[in-house]
Design an enzyme around this catalytic site. Structure first.
Site, mmCIF file in Angstrom:
data_model
loop_
_atom_site.group_PDB
_atom_site.id
_atom_site.type_symbol
_atom_site.label_atom_id
_atom_site.label_comp_id
_atom_site.label_asym_id
_atom_site.label_seq_id
_atom_site.Cartn_x
_atom_site.Cartn_y
_atom_site.Cartn_z
ATOM 1 N N HIS A 94 0.830 -1.204 0.000
ATOM 2 C CA HIS A 94 0.000 0.000 0.000
ATOM 3 C C HIS A 94 0.864 1.253 0.000
ATOM 4 O O HIS A 94 1.805 1.370 0.789
ATOM 5 C CB HIS A 94 -0.923 0.028 1.220
ATOM 6 C CG HIS A 94 -1.846 1.219 1.229
ATOM 7 N ND1 HIS A 94 -2.868 1.362 0.318
ATOM 8 C CD2 HIS A 94 -1.853 2.349 1.990
ATOM 9 C CE1 HIS A 94 -3.494 2.514 0.538
ATOM 10 N NE2 HIS A 94 -2.899 3.139 1.535
ATOM 11 N N SER A 95 0.541 2.196 -0.878
ATOM 12 C CA SER A 95 1.218 3.487 -0.967
ATOM 13 C C SER A 95 2.716 3.260 -1.205
ATOM 14 O O SER A 95 3.085 2.637 -2.187
ATOM 15 C CB SER A 95 0.944 4.303 0.305
ATOM 16 O OG SER A 95 1.286 5.658 0.133
ATOM 17 N N MET A 96 3.601 3.734 -0.336
ATOM 18 C CA MET A 96 5.021 3.467 -0.513
ATOM 19 C C MET A 96 5.274 1.977 -0.650
ATOM 20 O O MET A 96 6.154 1.540 -1.407
ATOM 21 C CB MET A 96 5.831 4.028 0.656
ATOM 22 C CG MET A 96 7.333 3.772 0.526
ATOM 23 S SD MET A 96 8.331 4.380 1.917
ATOM 24 C CE MET A 96 8.092 3.027 3.078
ATOM 25 N N ALA A 98 3.649 -0.201 -2.197
ATOM 26 C CA ALA A 98 3.469 -0.672 -3.569
ATOM 27 C C ALA A 98 4.756 -0.518 -4.369
ATOM 28 O O ALA A 98 5.106 -1.381 -5.176
ATOM 29 C CB ALA A 98 2.325 0.075 -4.240
ATOM 30 N N SER A 121 -1.627 -1.074 -4.164
ATOM 31 C CA SER A 121 -2.738 -0.354 -3.539
ATOM 32 C C SER A 121 -2.354 1.088 -3.203
ATOM 33 O O SER A 121 -1.285 1.349 -2.662
ATOM 34 C CB SER A 121 -3.135 -1.101 -2.248
ATOM 35 O OG SER A 121 -4.032 -0.353 -1.464
#
Length: 255
Positions: A94-96, A98, A121
């Protein structure tokens, strides 16, 4: 560093599921920790063996310096996962996380391994950059960013002593992700599923769809109602996507 020691540093296994057919490797967001994925491990066990990545600079690794770059994180995770590829791996970041998952997958694929699918994500495609400088702000500015994204426990934001303890790692994370630049033409062999919130200020739908340029496989985009942390707002819906993946027996990689 031995593989065992590396794994002990980087990997947390909250609900060991030794009989599971596949493993899900979860990569936290900037400022996040492995414990963010405790609910995922609880929900998917025993069908799925969930491995949560612990970055340096937080929780039981708080005495280590924070990450200098996404590449440094990916190098560490790839080395740690070397002993865990005896069954198919699926990546979720998720975010970083990813980006770290993407770069980890690239490293593993170069060595003939890698995940069967990447779930990216809450993050625009690696080649899509914005002029962001949260890591250069003062502490109040960083905290304001955390509040705006609503992904940090309110208790942490209200505890000044705890904030002073975690801010260095959070700033390091932001520096790593904001200075990241994708290698031109970088692509994975494995397919990618992109999860994005329809009101995410950090990722537009067009930026999410651009992940299709980073895989030789299919690229599926799932849009959820919510902001940057839609997965905390819609945990059941996100878990349903992961459950579908494993229930369908999607545990083989690209030919």
């Amino acid at each position: 560093m031995s593989t065992t020691l590396s794994a002990d540093l980087w990997i947390r296994r909250f609900r060991p599921s030794p009989d599971a057919a596949g493993r899900l490797v979860c990569f936290p967001h900037a400022g996040g920790s492995a414990s963010f994925y405790v609910p995922v491990a609880a929900a998917l066990s025993p069908r799925v063996d969930v491995l949560a990545i612990q970055y340096p600079g937080r929780q039981d690794r708080r005495n280590e310096p924070g990450p200098a770059s996404v590449a440094e994180l990916a190098d560490g995770v790839a080395a740690a996962l070397a002993g865990w590829d005896d069954r198919p791996l699926t990546f979720f970041g998720h975010s970083m996380g990813a980006l770290v998952a993407f770069e980890t997958a690239r490293r593993m694929e170069r060595n003939g391994a890698g995940p069967v699918r990447l779930f990216a994500s809450g993050r625009r495609a690696p080649s899509r950059t914005r002029d962001e400088h949260v890591h250069t702000l003062d502490d109040d500015g960083v905290v304001a960013e955390l509040r705006a994204l609503a992904g940090t426990d309110a208790k942490v934001l209200q505890d000044e002593e705890l904030l002073r303890m975690v801010l260095p790692a959070i700033r390091s994370d932001y520096r790593a992700v904001e200075t990241y630049r994708c290698e031109p033409g970088a692509r994975l062999r494995c397919p990618v599923t992109v999860l994005t919130g329809d009101a995410d200020p950090r990722t537009s739908l067009e930026e999410a769809r651009a992940w299709s340029g980073h895989t030789e496989g299919d690229c599926d985009v799932r849009v959820f109602s919510g902001g940057h942390f839609f997965l905390s707002e819609r945990p059941g819906e996100v878990l349903a996507v992961l459950t579908e993946h494993f229930a369908a027996g999607r545990t083989t990689g690209p030919a």
